[in-house]
Motif scaffolding. Sequence first.
Motif, PDB file in Angstrom:
ATOM      1  N   SER A 101       2.161  10.158  -4.151  1.00 54.20           N
ATOM      2  CA  SER A 101       1.324   9.195  -4.856  1.00 54.20           C
ATOM      3  C   SER A 101       0.192   8.382  -3.982  1.00 54.20           C
ATOM      4  O   SER A 101       0.012   7.706  -3.967  1.00 54.20           O
ATOM      5  N   PHE A 102      -0.851   9.587  -4.178  1.00 49.42           N
ATOM      6  CA  PHE A 102      -2.144   8.716  -3.726  1.00 49.42           C
ATOM      7  C   PHE A 102      -1.997   7.187  -3.982  1.00 49.42           C
ATOM      8  O   PHE A 102      -2.813   5.738  -3.319  1.00 49.42           O
ATOM      9  N   VAL A 103      -1.715   7.339  -5.659  1.00 45.61           N
ATOM     10  CA  VAL A 103      -2.387   5.710  -6.267  1.00 45.61           C
ATOM     11  C   VAL A 103      -1.162   4.000  -6.028  1.00 45.61           C
ATOM     12  O   VAL A 103      -0.672   3.195  -5.779  1.00 45.61           O
ATOM     13  N   ASP A 104       0.315   5.252  -5.651  1.00 49.27           N
ATOM     14  CA  ASP A 104       1.358   4.234  -5.002  1.00 49.27           C
ATOM     15  C   ASP A 104       0.517   3.718  -3.251  1.00 49.27           C
ATOM     16  O   ASP A 104       1.240   3.120  -3.316  1.00 49.27           O
ATOM     17  N   THR A 105       0.006   4.459  -2.947  1.00 49.19           N
ATOM     18  CA  THR A 105      -0.588   4.452  -1.756  1.00 49.19           C
ATOM     19  C   THR A 105      -1.193   3.076  -1.767  1.00 49.19           C
ATOM     20  O   THR A 105      -1.116   1.989  -0.896  1.00 49.19           O
ATOM     21  N   THR A 106      -1.997   2.719  -2.303  1.00 48.52           N
ATOM     22  CA  THR A 106      -2.479   1.302  -2.957  1.00 48.52           C
ATOM     23  C   THR A 106      -1.762   0.580  -3.482  1.00 48.52           C
ATOM     24  O   THR A 106      -2.747  -0.731  -3.834  1.00 48.52           O
ATOM     25  N   THR A 107      -0.263   0.886  -4.486  1.00 44.74           N
ATOM     26  CA  THR A 107       0.200  -0.610  -4.938  1.00 44.74           C
ATOM     27  C   THR A 107       1.071  -1.528  -3.591  1.00 44.74           C
ATOM     28  O   THR A 107       1.886  -0.694  -3.208  1.00 44.74           O
ATOM     29  N   PRO A 108       1.091  -2.631  -3.814  1.00 43.71           N
ATOM     30  CA  PRO A 108       1.962  -3.596  -3.214  1.00 43.71           C
ATOM     31  C   PRO A 108       3.506  -2.825  -2.659  1.00 43.71           C
ATOM     32  O   PRO A 108       3.833  -2.868  -4.417  1.00 43.71           O
ATOM     33  N   GLY A 109       4.257  -2.996  -2.445  1.00 39.83           N
ATOM     34  CA  GLY A 109       5.769  -2.372  -2.741  1.00 39.83           C
ATOM     35  C   GLY A 109       6.091  -1.008  -3.194  1.00 39.83           C
ATOM     36  O   GLY A 109       7.059  -0.718  -3.619  1.00 39.83           O
ATOM     37  N   ALA A 110       4.705  -0.458  -3.431  1.00 41.43           N
ATOM     38  CA  ALA A 110       5.061   1.178  -4.213  1.00 41.43           C
ATOM     39  C   ALA A 110       5.399   2.192  -2.980  1.00 41.43           C
ATOM     40  O   ALA A 110       6.034   3.399  -4.041  1.00 41.43           O
ATOM     41  N   PRO A 111       4.681   2.362  -1.541  1.00 40.86           N
ATOM     42  CA  PRO A 111       4.861   3.246  -0.446  1.00 40.86           C
ATOM     43  C   PRO A 111       6.015   3.506  -0.799  1.00 40.86           C
ATOM     44  O   PRO A 111       7.319   2.650  -0.581  1.00 40.86           O
ATOM     45  N   ASP A 112       6.424   5.204  -0.369  1.00 41.87           N
ATOM     46  CA  ASP A 112       7.824   5.333  -0.022  1.00 41.87           C
ATOM     47  C   ASP A 112       8.242   5.025   1.416  1.00 41.87           C
ATOM     48  O   ASP A 112       9.456   4.905   2.026  1.00 41.87           O
ATOM     49  N   PHE A 113       6.734   5.502   2.102  1.00 45.76           N
ATOM     50  CA  PHE A 113       7.374   5.355   3.854  1.00 45.76           C
ATOM     51  C   PHE A 113       6.234   4.177   3.979  1.00 45.76           C
ATOM     52  O   PHE A 113       5.743   3.628   4.101  1.00 45.76           O
ATOM     53  N   TRP A 114       7.041   3.159   5.594  1.00 49.27           N
ATOM     54  CA  TRP A 114       7.106   2.359   6.118  1.00 49.27           C
ATOM     55  C   TRP A 114       6.707   2.363   7.398  1.00 49.27           C
ATOM     56  O   TRP A 114       7.662   2.786   7.852  1.00 49.27           O
ATOM     57  N   GLY A 115       5.307   1.593   8.231  1.00 46.54           N
ATOM     58  CA  GLY A 115       5.659   2.097   9.473  1.00 46.54           C
ATOM     59  C   GLY A 115       6.004   0.674  10.342  1.00 46.54           C
ATOM     60  O   GLY A 115       6.497  -0.146   9.439  1.00 46.54           O
ATOM     61  N   GLN A 116       6.202   0.158  11.262  1.00 49.89           N
ATOM     62  CA  GLN A 116       6.920  -1.082  11.864  1.00 49.89           C
ATOM     63  C   GLN A 116       5.763  -1.505  11.862  1.00 49.89           C
ATOM     64  O   GLN A 116       6.006  -3.281  11.588  1.00 49.89           O
ATOM     65  N   GLY A 117       4.713  -1.400  11.792  1.00 51.44           N
ATOM     66  CA  GLY A 117       3.511  -2.286  12.106  1.00 51.44           C
ATOM     67  C   GLY A 117       2.995  -2.246  13.211  1.00 51.44           C
ATOM     68  O   GLY A 117       3.653  -2.243  14.315  1.00 51.44           O
ATOM     69  N   THR A 118       1.402  -3.102  13.649  1.00 57.48           N
ATOM     70  CA  THR A 118       0.866  -3.304  15.114  1.00 57.48           C
ATOM     71  C   THR A 118      -0.192  -4.109  14.347  1.00 57.48           C
ATOM     72  O   THR A 118      -1.044  -4.862  13.434  1.00 57.48           O
TER      73      THR A 118
END
Length: 124
Positions: A101-118
Motif C-alpha cells: 500500500s502506498f498510503v502505508d508507506t507514509t504512515t508510521p508503524g504501517a510499512p510491512d518491511f524495514w531496512g536496518q537503517g543508515t
Amino acid sequence: QVQLVESGGGLVQAGGSLRLSCAASGRTFSAYAMGWFRQAPGKEREFVAAISWSGTSTDYADSVKGRFTISRDNAKNTVYLQMNSLKPEDTAVYYCVADPSFVDTTTPGAPDFWGQGTQVTVSS
C-alpha cells in the motif's frame, strides 16, 4: 519476501547533498510502494518520502519538500533518496520501507518491511 539494505549515509556539511540507496531483494520488488523514514536521537520516527510501485506518485514530508527527491529503478531493484540543501535537523538514521500500500508507506508503524537503517549526519 522483501529484504531492504540501505547505503549512502555519512557525514556531510550543511547545505551539501547526499544520495541514499536502498537495495531490495525479491522478484516482486516492483509491486511494492517504497519509502523512507528517519529517526533522530530522542525523537519519534517520522515519515520522509514515499513512491508508488509505478513511480508515478510521490509524497513528501513538509520538512523536506523542495529539497529531497525520491525515485526508483525497478530494473535494478533500488530506490533512492536524493537529499539536497541538507540541514543539521536532517541528522538521523534513515530507514527504507516497503509495503503493498502506498498510503502505508507514509504512515508510521504501517510499512510491512524495514531496512536496518543508515546514518546521516549533517554538520553545521
